[in-house]
Design a protein around this motif. Sequence first.
Motif, PDB file in Angstrom:
ATOM      1  N   TYR A  64      82.293  51.787  16.361  1.00 14.39           N
ATOM      2  CA  TYR A  64      81.996  53.068  15.718  1.00 14.39           C
ATOM      3  C   TYR A  64      81.070  53.918  16.587  1.00 14.39           C
ATOM      4  CZ  TYR A  64      80.474  56.366  12.107  1.00 14.39           C
ATOM      5  OH  TYR A  64      80.190  57.502  11.402  1.00 14.39           O
ATOM      6  N   GLU A  65      80.072  53.282  17.195  1.00 27.81           N
ATOM      7  CA  GLU A  65      79.128  54.000  18.063  1.00 27.81           C
ATOM      8  C   GLU A  65      79.807  54.546  19.318  1.00 27.81           C
ATOM      9  OE1 GLU A  65      75.919  51.382  18.936  1.00 27.81           O
ATOM     10  OE2 GLU A  65      75.236  51.239  16.852  1.00 27.81           O
ATOM     11  N   LEU A  66      80.891  53.894  19.737  1.00 30.41           N
ATOM     12  CA  LEU A  66      81.590  54.309  20.965  1.00 30.41           C
ATOM     13  C   LEU A  66      82.709  55.312  20.712  1.00 30.41           C
ATOM     14  CD1 LEU A  66      81.894  50.814  22.697  1.00 30.41           C
ATOM     15  CD2 LEU A  66      80.316  52.646  23.290  1.00 30.41           C
ATOM     16  N   LEU A  67      83.010  55.607  19.452  1.00 28.50           N
ATOM     17  CA  LEU A  67      84.149  56.479  19.145  1.00 28.50           C
ATOM     18  C   LEU A  67      84.094  57.848  19.827  1.00 28.50           C
ATOM     19  CD1 LEU A  67      84.972  55.747  15.391  1.00 28.50           C
ATOM     20  CD2 LEU A  67      86.038  54.839  17.448  1.00 28.50           C
ATOM     21  N   PRO A  68      82.905  58.462  20.014  1.00 27.88           N
ATOM     22  CA  PRO A  68      82.878  59.758  20.717  1.00 27.88           C
ATOM     23  C   PRO A  68      83.401  59.689  22.146  1.00 27.88           C
ATOM     24  CG  PRO A  68      80.828  59.429  19.510  1.00 27.88           C
ATOM     25  CD  PRO A  68      81.575  58.133  19.452  1.00 27.88           C
ATOM     26  N   THR A  69      83.479  58.463  22.719  1.00 21.07           N
ATOM     27  CA  THR A  69      83.928  58.332  24.108  1.00 21.07           C
ATOM     28  C   THR A  69      85.436  58.157  24.233  1.00 21.07           C
ATOM     29  OG1 THR A  69      83.743  55.898  24.177  1.00 21.07           O
ATOM     30  CG2 THR A  69      81.750  57.181  24.650  1.00 21.07           C
ATOM     31  N   THR A  70      86.150  58.031  23.104  1.00 21.53           N
ATOM     32  CA  THR A  70      87.596  57.780  23.187  1.00 21.53           C
ATOM     33  C   THR A  70      88.398  58.946  22.631  1.00 21.53           C
ATOM     34  OG1 THR A  70      89.402  56.259  22.604  1.00 21.53           O
ATOM     35  CG2 THR A  70      87.700  56.603  20.947  1.00 21.53           C
ATOM     36  N   GLN A  71      89.577  59.162  23.235  1.00 19.32           N
ATOM     37  CA  GLN A  71      90.515  60.168  22.747  1.00 19.32           C
ATOM     38  C   GLN A  71      91.607  59.528  21.891  1.00 19.32           C
ATOM     39  OE1 GLN A  71      90.280  63.477  23.344  1.00 19.32           O
ATOM     40  NE2 GLN A  71      88.414  63.199  24.534  1.00 19.32           N
ATOM     41  N   ILE A  72      91.604  58.185  21.803  1.00 20.90           N
ATOM     42  CA  ILE A  72      92.685  57.470  21.137  1.00 20.90           C
ATOM     43  C   ILE A  72      92.432  57.435  19.628  1.00 20.90           C
ATOM     44  CG2 ILE A  72      94.008  55.330  21.033  1.00 20.90           C
ATOM     45  CD1 ILE A  72      93.073  54.775  23.906  1.00 20.90           C
ATOM     46  N   LYS A  73      93.182  58.231  18.897  1.00 19.63           N
ATOM     47  CA  LYS A  73      92.939  58.384  17.464  1.00 19.63           C
ATOM     48  C   LYS A  73      93.263  57.118  16.678  1.00 19.63           C
ATOM     49  CE  LYS A  73      93.574  63.386  17.524  1.00 19.63           C
ATOM     50  NZ  LYS A  73      94.314  64.544  16.960  1.00 19.63           N
ATOM     51  N   GLU A  74      94.242  56.346  17.145  1.00 22.21           N
ATOM     52  CA  GLU A  74      94.602  55.110  16.446  1.00 22.21           C
ATOM     53  C   GLU A  74      93.425  54.129  16.436  1.00 22.21           C
ATOM     54  OE1 GLU A  74      96.962  54.369  14.577  1.00 22.21           O
ATOM     55  OE2 GLU A  74      98.505  55.859  14.985  1.00 22.21           O
ATOM     56  N   ASN A  75      92.679  54.085  17.552  1.00 26.16           N
ATOM     57  CA  ASN A  75      91.501  53.217  17.600  1.00 26.16           C
ATOM     58  C   ASN A  75      90.459  53.659  16.580  1.00 26.16           C
ATOM     59  OD1 ASN A  75      92.533  51.605  19.593  1.00 26.16           O
ATOM     60  ND2 ASN A  75      91.365  52.506  21.264  1.00 26.16           N
ATOM     61  N   LYS A  76      90.296  54.983  16.453  1.00 26.56           N
ATOM     62  CA  LYS A  76      89.331  55.511  15.489  1.00 26.56           C
ATOM     63  C   LYS A  76      89.745  55.148  14.065  1.00 26.56           C
ATOM     64  CE  LYS A  76      87.900  59.464  18.323  1.00 26.56           C
ATOM     65  NZ  LYS A  76      87.700  60.924  18.385  1.00 26.56           N
ATOM     66  N   ARG A  77      91.034  55.334  13.767  1.00 24.40           N
ATOM     67  CA  ARG A  77      91.514  55.033  12.424  1.00 24.40           C
ATOM     68  C   ARG A  77      91.293  53.557  12.079  1.00 24.40           C
ATOM     69  NH1 ARG A  77      97.412  56.893  10.454  1.00 24.40           N
ATOM     70  NH2 ARG A  77      98.080  55.717  12.298  1.00 24.40           N
ATOM     71  N   GLU A  78      91.544  52.690  13.052  1.00 23.11           N
ATOM     72  CA  GLU A  78      91.377  51.253  12.822  1.00 23.11           C
ATOM     73  C   GLU A  78      89.927  50.925  12.458  1.00 23.11           C
ATOM     74  OE1 GLU A  78      93.345  47.437  14.860  1.00 23.11           O
ATOM     75  OE2 GLU A  78      92.032  48.550  16.217  1.00 23.11           O
ATOM     76  N   VAL A  79      88.964  51.571  13.133  1.00 29.64           N
ATOM     77  CA  VAL A  79      87.543  51.333  12.860  1.00 29.64           C
ATOM     78  C   VAL A  79      87.178  51.819  11.463  1.00 29.64           C
ATOM     79  CG1 VAL A  79      85.185  51.928  13.551  1.00 29.64           C
ATOM     80  CG2 VAL A  79      86.896  51.417  15.294  1.00 29.64           C
ATOM     81  N   TYR A  80      87.592  53.043  11.124  1.00 30.76           N
ATOM     82  CA  TYR A  80      87.266  53.596   9.800  1.00 30.76           C
ATOM     83  C   TYR A  80      87.848  52.724   8.675  1.00 30.76           C
ATOM     84  CZ  TYR A  80      86.214  57.861  12.480  1.00 30.76           C
ATOM     85  OH  TYR A  80      85.705  58.770  13.369  1.00 30.76           O
ATOM     86  N   LYS A  81      89.104  52.308   8.869  1.00 33.40           N
ATOM     87  CA  LYS A  81      89.774  51.498   7.835  1.00 33.40           C
ATOM     88  C   LYS A  81      89.072  50.155   7.644  1.00 33.40           C
ATOM     89  CE  LYS A  81      94.385  49.793   6.580  1.00 33.40           C
ATOM     90  NZ  LYS A  81      95.808  49.729   6.998  1.00 33.40           N
ATOM     91  N   ALA A  82      88.696  49.517   8.752  1.00 34.62           N
ATOM     92  CA  ALA A  82      88.046  48.209   8.673  1.00 34.62           C
ATOM     93  C   ALA A  82      86.671  48.316   8.020  1.00 34.62           C
ATOM     94  CB  ALA A  82      87.915  47.615  10.072  1.00 34.62           C
ATOM     95  N   LEU A  83      85.877  49.303   8.431  1.00 37.61           N
ATOM     96  CA  LEU A  83      84.539  49.462   7.848  1.00 37.61           C
ATOM     97  C   LEU A  83      84.618  49.816   6.359  1.00 37.61           C
ATOM     98  CD1 LEU A  83      82.631  51.249  10.762  1.00 37.61           C
ATOM     99  CD2 LEU A  83      82.258  48.933   9.896  1.00 37.61           C
ATOM    100  N   LYS A  84      85.637  50.590   5.985  1.00 39.74           N
ATOM    101  CA  LYS A  84      85.839  50.912   4.572  1.00 39.74           C
ATOM    102  C   LYS A  84      86.005  49.627   3.761  1.00 39.74           C
ATOM    103  CE  LYS A  84      89.935  51.862   3.176  1.00 39.74           C
ATOM    104  NZ  LYS A  84      91.266  52.506   3.025  1.00 39.74           N
ATOM    105  N   LYS A  85      86.851  48.717   4.248  1.00 44.01           N
ATOM    106  CA  LYS A  85      87.084  47.447   3.531  1.00 44.01           C
ATOM    107  C   LYS A  85      85.809  46.606   3.454  1.00 44.01           C
ATOM    108  CE  LYS A  85      91.988  46.795   4.675  1.00 44.01           C
ATOM    109  NZ  LYS A  85      92.932  45.921   5.405  1.00 44.01           N
ATOM    110  N   ILE A  86      85.076  46.558   4.560  1.00 48.99           N
ATOM    111  CA  ILE A  86      83.860  45.735   4.594  1.00 48.99           C
ATOM    112  C   ILE A  86      82.799  46.292   3.641  1.00 48.99           C
ATOM    113  CG2 ILE A  86      81.928  45.008   6.061  1.00 48.99           C
ATOM    114  CD1 ILE A  86      83.992  44.826   8.380  1.00 48.99           C
ATOM    115  N   TYR A  87      82.624  47.611   3.660  1.00 48.81           N
ATOM    116  CA  TYR A  87      81.637  48.218   2.757  1.00 48.81           C
ATOM    117  C   TYR A  87      82.025  47.999   1.288  1.00 48.81           C
ATOM    118  CZ  TYR A  87      79.161  50.541   6.588  1.00 48.81           C
ATOM    119  OH  TYR A  87      78.416  50.801   7.701  1.00 48.81           O
TER     120      TYR A  87
END
Length: 393
Positions: A337-360
Motif C-alpha cells: 500500500y505504501e508503494l502504490l504511488p510508485t506503480t502505474q499498474i492498476k491491477e496491483n492497486k486493486r489487489e491491495v485494496y481488495k485484500a486490505l478490505k477483507k482483512i479489516y
Amino acid sequence: ITYIERSHNEEKHNPESGQTEEKHSIELEKLITKLSADKNSKVQRYADLGKAYQSYFELMEEFKALSLQGNFPERLDKLISFSKEKRLKEITGKLYLFKAQYYSRFKNDYRKAIVNNQSSIEFAIESRDTLTLTSAYNGIALNYTELGINDKAIEFFHNSLKLQKDPMQQYTTYVTIGDLYRLMHQYDKSLVCLHQAETVRRENDLDSLFQTNLHLKFTAVYTAKKDFDKALEHIRQAEVINSPMFVGRVYYTKGQLYYQQGDFELAIREFEKSLDFQKKNKFSGRDIQLLNALGKSYYQLDSVRRNGRTEIETSRSNVFDSRNLIQISKSYFLNSYELLPTTQIKENKREVYKALKKIYLTESNYKKAFEMAELEREITDSINNFETKARFI
C-alpha cells in the motif's frame, strides 16, 4: 548523418565515440552551409534534410539525458511540420516514432503514442525505412500491451517479427508474444511461441541466460495450465543452470507453482527467499507483485488453518503455528500500500485494496474496510473506463 544517428542510439556513451561524433557534427554543419549556398533544388533538399537531422539530434540529446526543456513538444511538432513541408520522408517517419516514444515514456499517454506510431509506420513504408518500421511496429505493440489490449499487441509484434533479422530481437519478440498469450489464457499458443524462441536460441547459440529465462516462462505457462509435473521439470532445469541474474525470479516462479498447488507453506518459503535475495542485492524490497504474493499466501494459509489442516501440512512440522498469519499478511499488504504511488499498474492497486478490505473486516475495523472498498471501487471503475476508451483507438 548515419554515423551520428548510430552514436546517438548507443545505450552506453563511450568517450571515444563522443569525440568522433563531435567531429562528424562539425563536418555536417560545414556541409549544410556549403549546400545551402547552392541554388539547385535537389541540392537544397539535402541542405534541408541536414538541418532537420541537426535539430533531431539536439532533441535526442535532451531525450537521452532525461532533461527535456519545457517547449520540447512544440519544437518537435515544428520539426515534423518542417519535414513534411519539405517532403523529407526519410526523417519524418523517425520523428513520428520519436514523438510516440515521448508520449509513452514521459507522459504514459499510450493512446497518443499509438497515433504517432501509426503515422511513423505510414512514412516508414513510403520511404522504405525498415529499421524505423520495425521500431514503430514494436512501439505500437508495447503501447497496446500497456493498455491491456493484448490481441492487438500480438498482431503488431507479428508484423515486427516479419522484418526482424537480429536473433536476440527475434527471441525477445517470441517470448513477449508467448507472455501475452499466457495472459489471455491461450496456453497452447503461448507454448508454440516459447518453442520458437527456444529454436532461435539454440540455432544462434545464445547463452544460458536466455535458456534460464525460457525455463521460467515455460514454468509459468505449465503452472497456469495446472500441468504441475512439467512446470516442476522446467523450474528444476532453471535451478540446475543457476544463473545468478535469475536467482530471485527462480524463487518467485517456484513460489507461484507451489501457491497454485495449494501448498501455501512452501510458497511462502520461496517468496521469502526471493524477497531476501532482492534486499541483499539492493534490488529493493519494492516489488509490489512479490509483496502481494506473500500477503496472499499468508492469508490463504490462515484460511486453511481455520478450516482444518490439509494432508500436505499434517505431514510437516508446524513451523507456522505460533505466528499470527493474518497479521503477517496484513503487514505485507500494508508495505504494498505504501508503494502504490510508485506503480502505474492498476491491477496491483486493486489487489491491495481488495485484500486490505477483507482483512479489516475480519478485525471488525469497518471504517478502514469501507475506505478500502471505496478505493477498490474507484480503481475498478478506472480500469473498466480505460479499457472501454482504449478499444476506440
